[in-house]
Design an enzyme around this catalytic site. Sequence first.
Site, short mmCIF file in Angstrom:
data_model
loop_
_atom_site.label_atom_id
_atom_site.label_comp_id
_atom_site.label_asym_id
_atom_site.label_seq_id
_atom_site.Cartn_x
_atom_site.Cartn_y
_atom_site.Cartn_z
N GLN A 1 48.94 -27.71 -56.31
CA GLN A 1 50.26 -27.12 -56.07
C GLN A 1 51.31 -27.86 -56.89
O GLN A 1 51.61 -29.02 -56.60
CB GLN A 1 50.58 -27.26 -54.58
CG GLN A 1 51.91 -26.71 -54.15
CD GLN A 1 52.14 -26.93 -52.66
OE1 GLN A 1 51.78 -27.97 -52.11
NE2 GLN A 1 52.73 -25.97 -51.99
N GLY A 2 51.85 -27.22 -57.90
CA GLY A 2 52.83 -27.87 -58.77
C GLY A 2 54.24 -27.44 -58.41
O GLY A 2 54.86 -26.63 -59.11
N GLU B 1 51.61 -23.15 -45.57
CA GLU B 1 51.39 -24.60 -45.51
C GLU B 1 51.84 -25.16 -44.16
O GLU B 1 51.21 -26.02 -43.60
CB GLU B 1 52.15 -25.28 -46.65
CG GLU B 1 51.80 -26.76 -46.81
CD GLU B 1 52.39 -27.38 -48.08
OE1 GLU B 1 53.24 -26.74 -48.73
OE2 GLU B 1 51.98 -28.50 -48.41
N SER C 1 56.76 -30.01 -56.47
CA SER C 1 57.71 -31.13 -56.50
C SER C 1 57.84 -31.74 -57.90
O SER C 1 56.88 -31.81 -58.65
CB SER C 1 57.26 -32.23 -55.54
OG SER C 1 57.03 -31.70 -54.27
C1 LIG Z 1 50.74 -36.81 -49.00
C2 LIG Z 1 51.64 -35.94 -49.83
C3 LIG Z 1 51.10 -34.91 -50.56
C4 LIG Z 1 51.93 -34.09 -51.33
N1 LIG Z 1 51.34 -33.12 -52.08
C5 LIG Z 1 52.13 -32.33 -52.87
C6 LIG Z 1 51.53 -31.34 -53.71
O1 LIG Z 1 50.32 -31.15 -53.75
N2 LIG Z 1 52.35 -30.62 -54.50
C7 LIG Z 1 53.71 -30.76 -54.49
O2 LIG Z 1 54.38 -30.05 -55.21
N3 LIG Z 1 54.31 -31.72 -53.73
C8 LIG Z 1 53.53 -32.50 -52.92
N4 LIG Z 1 54.12 -33.48 -52.14
C9 LIG Z 1 55.55 -33.71 -52.27
C10 LIG Z 1 56.37 -33.27 -51.05
O3 LIG Z 1 56.46 -31.87 -50.99
C11 LIG Z 1 57.74 -33.94 -51.20
O4 LIG Z 1 57.55 -35.34 -51.10
C12 LIG Z 1 58.71 -33.48 -50.12
O5 LIG Z 1 59.07 -32.15 -50.32
C13 LIG Z 1 59.97 -34.36 -50.08
O6 LIG Z 1 60.56 -34.45 -51.33
P1 LIG Z 1 60.92 -35.87 -52.00
O7 LIG Z 1 59.72 -36.76 -51.89
O8 LIG Z 1 61.48 -35.61 -53.35
O9 LIG Z 1 62.03 -36.49 -51.04
P2 LIG Z 1 63.58 -36.12 -51.03
O10 LIG Z 1 63.74 -34.64 -51.02
O11 LIG Z 1 64.29 -36.88 -52.10
O12 LIG Z 1 64.02 -36.66 -49.61
C14 LIG Z 1 64.28 -38.06 -49.36
C15 LIG Z 1 64.77 -38.19 -47.92
O13 LIG Z 1 66.01 -37.48 -47.77
C16 LIG Z 1 65.91 -36.51 -46.71
N5 LIG Z 1 66.64 -35.30 -47.07
C17 LIG Z 1 66.60 -34.64 -48.27
N6 LIG Z 1 67.40 -33.56 -48.21
C18 LIG Z 1 67.92 -33.51 -46.95
C19 LIG Z 1 68.79 -32.62 -46.29
N7 LIG Z 1 69.29 -31.53 -46.89
N8 LIG Z 1 69.12 -32.88 -44.98
C20 LIG Z 1 68.61 -33.97 -44.33
N9 LIG Z 1 67.77 -34.87 -44.93
C21 LIG Z 1 67.43 -34.63 -46.22
C22 LIG Z 1 64.42 -36.21 -46.61
O14 LIG Z 1 64.08 -35.71 -45.32
C23 LIG Z 1 63.82 -37.57 -46.89
O15 LIG Z 1 63.81 -38.36 -45.73
C24 LIG Z 1 53.32 -34.31 -51.36
C25 LIG Z 1 53.88 -35.36 -50.61
C26 LIG Z 1 53.06 -36.18 -49.87
C27 LIG Z 1 53.69 -37.30 -49.10
#
Ligand SMILES: Cc1cc2nc3c(=O)[nH]c(=O)nc-3n(C[C@H](O)[C@H](O)[C@H](O)COP(=O)(O)OP(=O)(O)OC[C@H]3O[C@@H](n4cnc5c(N)ncnc54)[C@H](O)[C@@H]3O)c2cc1C
Length: 410
Positions: free
Chosen positions: A128-129, A246, A131
């Site tokens: 899944q591409g 998901e 993030s």
């Molecule tokens: C084990 C694992 C597997 C994953 N696999 C995939 C995958 O296969 N493909 C893929 O595309 N992605 C994948 N991800 C990525 C995942 O979807 C993202 O980590 C997630 O969407 C959060 O984005 P971020 O890490 O950029 O954090 P950010 O969005 O930067 O968030 C950082 C913090 O700020 C908070 N925050 C952000 N915006 C808000 C808001 N509007 N209101 C309140 N709080 C907020 C968040 O809750 C978090 O605590 C995976 C992540 C993990 C941990």
Amino acid sequence: MDLLYPAEAEEFRVEIRAWLEANLPAGWFDEGFEMTDTERSAFNVEWPQKLFEGGWICATWPTEYGGKGLTTMQGVVLAEEFAKARAPMRGDFFGDTLVGPTLLQWGTEEQKQEFLPGILKGQTRWCQGFSEPNSGSDLASLKTTAVLDGDEWVINGQKVWTTQGHHADYCFLLTRTDPDAPKHAGISYILVPMRQPGIEVRGIVQPDGTAEFCEVFFTNAKAPKDNVVGGVNNGWKVTNTTLGFERGQSATTGWRRFAEEYKAMLVAARERGVIDDPAIRQRLMQFYAKIQILRINGLRNLTSTVNNSKDMGSVILGATNKMFWSEMHQRAMELALDIHGADALLIDAGPESWAATAARERRRPGYPTSPMMSAFFFSRSETIWGGTSQIQRNIVGERVLGLPKEPKPG
Ligand SMILES: Cc1cc2nc3c(=O)[nH]c(=O)nc-3n(C[C@H](O)[C@H](O)[C@H](O)COP(=O)(O)OP(=O)(O)OC[C@H]3O[C@@H](n4cnc5c(N)ncnc54)[C@H](O)[C@@H]3O)c2cc1C
């Protein structure tokens, strides 16, 4: 809530159990059954083929696309029996549960014919591409671009946290195809072959030695023009279908793995003489009670799905499910560590029964982390992937409770 399943569902349950008993390795159902790492590797290769022959991969899909056309209730019973037997039910998670159902809903006939058979046979691996380094929760701000050049999309940019990116044959990729459109409008959902010179995959190593998710770099990578799902610049709607799958998985089966872990914790608490500690007992009971809440809410969800009811209760349950179990599990894993104390750091920490949990498969063989510690590490990620708890709360607040929308950053 209806706690009784219809008679046909119970007959189907017997059929599934008989198939599992005939096809799983000898001794699978015996107390303390274990496979060596070599046996498990062989099992992981052979099992998808058996599942395919049994017709159990994506069995709820319509028969014209290779499924068995099972009803919702049969699909639930199937998932329950596999979960009860601790037998894997998937060929490839991303194919079976995310991109496959998305293609059924949005794909062209040609796309269905091209991609669904490989998913059904467990032969094509997907990732899944979505993030990117600066686009996670705010996914629509993504910057990876796709530009049409003749019959091909030319893709440039970077994805991150791409689970199984190093094993995948294909990626369902979100790209910006109209840089001038408002951010949700200019996105397309493209199926991109992973094994090509324009794609570099780098594993991200985690504390338990595994590197199951990756950074993926696209430098003039190519995808056929016709691999856009749901129409050019319509990717946001298609993505929401995928994200719904998901977050909505395993309503009536998810509690089982926690129940296994609860049993393992009880054994450990007895062995280590902390079962009489009032604080430990209280936390154990909290975990047990929450597992029961999860189980009962799953049945409530099933009842409203079968009755096609969209009452407020079921809507709230659907929206809160993921944050409920992921937060519960983090507290539970902290409890597991407290039961074991400093011994939790030992490679053989925990009773044998921990080996029966999903943690065993997750850990890298030969790396100095116990399955229990590996489960603890992974639990930290559970409130992040598939939408963070904070984002789930925003969704509940805004879309379910009708609270005022979150203010946009100034
Ligand atoms: C084990 C694992 C597997 C994953 N696999 C995939 C995958 O296969 N493909 C893929 O595309 N992605 C994948 N991800 C990525 C995942 O979807 C993202 O980590 C997630 O969407 C959060 O984005 P971020 O890490 O950029 O954090 P950010 O969005 O930067 O968030 C950082 C913090 O700020 C908070 N925050 C952000 N915006 C808000 C808001 N509007 N209101 C309140 N709080 C907020 C968040 O809750 C978090 O605590 C995976 C992540 C993990 C941990």
